[in-house]
Design an enzyme around this catalytic site. Structure first.
Site, PDB file in Angstrom:
ATOM      1  N   ALA A 101       0.866  -1.172   0.000  1.00  0.00           N
ATOM      2  CA  ALA A 101       0.000   0.000   0.000  1.00  0.00           C
ATOM      3  C   ALA A 101       0.902   1.222   0.000  1.00  0.00           C
ATOM      4  O   ALA A 101       2.056   1.162   0.442  1.00  0.00           O
ATOM      5  CB  ALA A 101      -0.918   0.009   1.217  1.00  0.00           C
ATOM      6  N   SER A 102       0.377   2.331  -0.488  1.00  0.00           N
ATOM      7  CA  SER A 102       1.221   3.514  -0.694  1.00  0.00           C
ATOM      8  C   SER A 102       1.555   4.263   0.586  1.00  0.00           C
ATOM      9  O   SER A 102       2.632   4.824   0.722  1.00  0.00           O
ATOM     10  CB  SER A 102       0.547   4.472  -1.689  1.00  0.00           C
ATOM     11  OG  SER A 102       0.394   3.839  -2.938  1.00  0.00           O
ATOM     12  N   THR A 103       0.624   4.304   1.535  1.00  0.00           N
ATOM     13  CA  THR A 103       0.826   5.093   2.745  1.00  0.00           C
ATOM     14  C   THR A 103       0.575   4.261   3.984  1.00  0.00           C
ATOM     15  O   THR A 103      -0.052   3.199   3.929  1.00  0.00           O
ATOM     16  CB  THR A 103      -0.120   6.315   2.781  1.00  0.00           C
ATOM     17  OG1 THR A 103      -1.481   5.850   2.953  1.00  0.00           O
ATOM     18  CG2 THR A 103      -0.030   7.118   1.486  1.00  0.00           C
ATOM     19  N   GLN A 152      -3.035   3.315   4.816  1.00  0.00           N
ATOM     20  CA  GLN A 152      -3.698   2.269   4.047  1.00  0.00           C
ATOM     21  C   GLN A 152      -3.303   0.895   4.558  1.00  0.00           C
ATOM     22  O   GLN A 152      -2.202   0.698   5.067  1.00  0.00           O
ATOM     23  CB  GLN A 152      -3.340   2.412   2.562  1.00  0.00           C
ATOM     24  CG  GLN A 152      -3.836   3.706   1.939  1.00  0.00           C
ATOM     25  CD  GLN A 152      -3.324   3.900   0.521  1.00  0.00           C
ATOM     26  OE1 GLN A 152      -2.222   3.476   0.190  1.00  0.00           O
ATOM     27  NE2 GLN A 152      -4.117   4.550  -0.305  1.00  0.00           N
TER      28      GLN A 152
END
Length: 208
Positions: free
Chosen positions: A9-11, A14
């Site tokens: 996940a990007s962050t 998330q």
């Protein structure tokens, strides 16, 4: 052959493990067991992904890199995508993505000619899906930048609010000599956040 699953996940906000159940179900339907899970919260537009490269480092020729979608593997620009493909190809790793049905056949195909044909088809489709993922990434970044510029013009842009309580706890952990890995496990922060807070704390100390 070992199946190694990659979740991204990007962050930190998330849930990188969101797709785990889908990957487990996919493997179980084919009588396969996932040998190891590699989970990280890093941008797919960057090659700086420790868990992805740990996965590749653990692989032997013929192993499977299992992902939910191609964009979990790459939102990279052309040069970085080519570099990642060379690394994967050099290790003889097969990419299997739930959103790329033709890649599923690589698990069961034993015939050499069929395997080579499917590898060529999958390579073309992977390139296409990776390009679409990159376009989606750049489009979202452009729209975000346009929205910020508009908000600044109208005087309503406030930026992202810092989690000062969490960051203070991270700085305290750093000062006590805790390892980055243990801090990440305790707080869920990224390595880039750790680096930024360490540099900020060092600057504040030098100015005091």
């Amino acid at each position: 052959m070992f199946v190694r699953a990659y979740l991204r996940a990007s962050t930190q906000e998330q849930d990188a493990t969101r797709a785990r159940a889908a990957l487990e179900a996919f493997a179980a339907e084919r009588g396969l067991a996932v040998a190891a899970w590699y989970v990280e919260n890093e941008s797919g537009a960057s090659l700086k992904r420790p868990e992805l490269f740990r996965l590749l480092g653990d692989c032997k020729a013929g192993d499977v890199l299992l992902i939910e979608q191609v964009d979990r593997l790459s939102r990279l620009n052309d040069a970085d995508w080519e570099a990642l493909k060379r690394e994967i190809g050099a290790r003889g790793v097969r990419i299997v993505a739930l959103d790329l049905p033709t890649s599923w056949q690589s698990i069961a195909t034993a015939d050499e000619t069929t395997a080579r044909i499917m590898a060529a088809v999958n390579g073309m489709l992977l390139d296409m899906l990776a390009a679409i993922a990159r376009k989606d990434y750049t489009d979202r970044r452009r729209r975000q930048a346009e929205g910020i510029a508009k908000a600044k013009t109208e005087g309503v842009y406030k930026g992202r609010r810092e989690d000062s309580e969490r960051n203070a706890a991270i700085v305290s952990m750093l000062s006590k000599g805790m390892t980055w890995s243990s801090i990440q496990k305790a707080t869920g922060c990224s390595r880039s956040t750790l680096s930024r807070l360490r540099e900020r704390a060092a600057n504040e100390l030098s100015q005091s």
